[in-house]
Design an enzyme around this catalytic site. Structure first.
Site, short mmCIF file in Angstrom:
data_model
loop_
_atom_site.label_atom_id
_atom_site.label_comp_id
_atom_site.label_asym_id
_atom_site.label_seq_id
_atom_site.Cartn_x
_atom_site.Cartn_y
_atom_site.Cartn_z
N TYR A 48 -61.75 14.12 49.93
CA TYR A 48 -62.38 14.96 50.95
C TYR A 48 -63.02 16.21 50.34
CZ TYR A 48 -59.47 12.30 54.31
OH TYR A 48 -58.85 11.32 55.04
N HIS A 117 -55.58 6.08 48.36
CA HIS A 117 -56.54 6.14 49.46
C HIS A 117 -57.12 4.77 49.85
CE1 HIS A 117 -59.40 9.28 51.38
NE2 HIS A 117 -59.33 8.22 52.14
#
Length: 304
Positions: A48, A117
């Site tokens: 992110y 992830h």
């Protein structure tokens, strides 16, 4: 704060604050607002690129609210790298280094949950998972888990004689319920964590570059005046987003709503004052449309 217990004994709050698509410069203010509104579960990721802002928001809010680090549950995620995208895959050693770097950006000594992830490349997945196991041994991650993993990917860990993840973070909402995968997770004491809970809303990810063909089509459905979630929202005297988040919590899934709007942040936190009745839960169960939209292009859960 209502929680679910992970296999490690760690308590994960059902109400989490997601930070995907929040810029690093905006993250501190948004995270601070969320903590002031009662959120005690903050979710970010290496990918992110906002861990520094998230960490700054945590630090300021702990000081202003008189909280301690143990009052919060913090998740971050390893970006595993994907050679097919021109990225070098993380090894066991670089996985350990990656969390060290994430902790430095966050300004923390440990995270409560560290996730892979996405599942890119079988041998890479196994190497990265060994890194997470080591990080848990070192005390830098209280619990470890995965995101976007299928049954096949988790079975690989089991076949390699490795410990099972404590959690699997997935796109979960009434239009993507993944019943077989969720049943497998429950059978193996792996907690499903829901992201993209608000996909059925007409306002979900309307920003530039956030569209996909599926999300546009679903958003059109959500705009209908008699959409089932609008009807339920009126019935319970709440917003549509609250209905969707409450559905997930009643299914046993911690949720991760994201917003930078203070009023919306507070409204999304108000999901424990009502209960969706059995008739509506049964109706929602029939709304499943399949895999969802979050990984519509190059779905990593189909990785070899």
């Amino acid at each position: 704060m209502r929680t679910r217990t992970l296999t490690t004994g760690t308590e994960i709050p059902y109400l989490g604050f997601g930070t995907y698509l929040i810029e690093d410069g905006e993250a501190a203010a948004a995270v601070g607002e969320a903590i002031r509104a009662g959120y005690r579960h903050i979710d970010t990721a290496e990918g992110y690129q906002n861990e520094s802002g998230v960490g700054a928001g945590i630090k300021r809010a702990l000081e202003s609210e008189g909280l301690t680090r143990s009052d919060l549950f913090v998740t971050t995620k390893l970006w595993p790298g994907n050679p097919e995208w021109g990225q070098q895959a993380k090894t066991t050693e670089s996985t350990v280094t990656s969390l060290d770097e994430s902790l430095e950006r966050l300004g923390l000594d440990y995270v409560d949950l560290y996730l892979i992830h996405a599942p890119f490349g079988r041998e890479d997945r196994l190497a990265q998972w060994r890194g997470l196991v080591e990080l848990q041994r070192q005390g830098k991650a209280r619990a470890i888990g995965v995101s976007n993993f299928s049954v096949k990917h988790i079975e690989e860990l089991k076949a390699a004689g490795l410990p099972l993840p404590a959690a699997n973070q997935l796109e979960l909402h009434p239009w993507s319920q993944k019943p077989e995968l969720v049943r497998y997770l429950d059978d193996n004491a792996i907690t499903p964590i829901a992201y993209s809970s608000l996909v059925p809303l007409s306002t979900w990810r309307t920003g530039e570059g956030q569209d996909s063909a599926k999300s546009i089509r679903m958003r059109a459905d959500g705009e209908q005046a008699d959409s089932p979630f609008k009807v339920m929202a009126r019935k319970y005297g709440v917003g549509e987003a609250q209905v969707l988040l409450r559905w997930a919590v009643q299914k046993g899934y911690p949720v991760l709503p994201k917003s930078t709007n203070p009023d919306r942040i507070r409204q999304n936190a108000d999901i424990f004052g009502f209960t969706i009745d059995e008739e509506d839960m049964t109706a929602i169960e029939k709304m499943d449309r399949g895999e969802g939209v979050a990984w519509a292009s190059g779905d990593p859960t189909k990785a070899a």
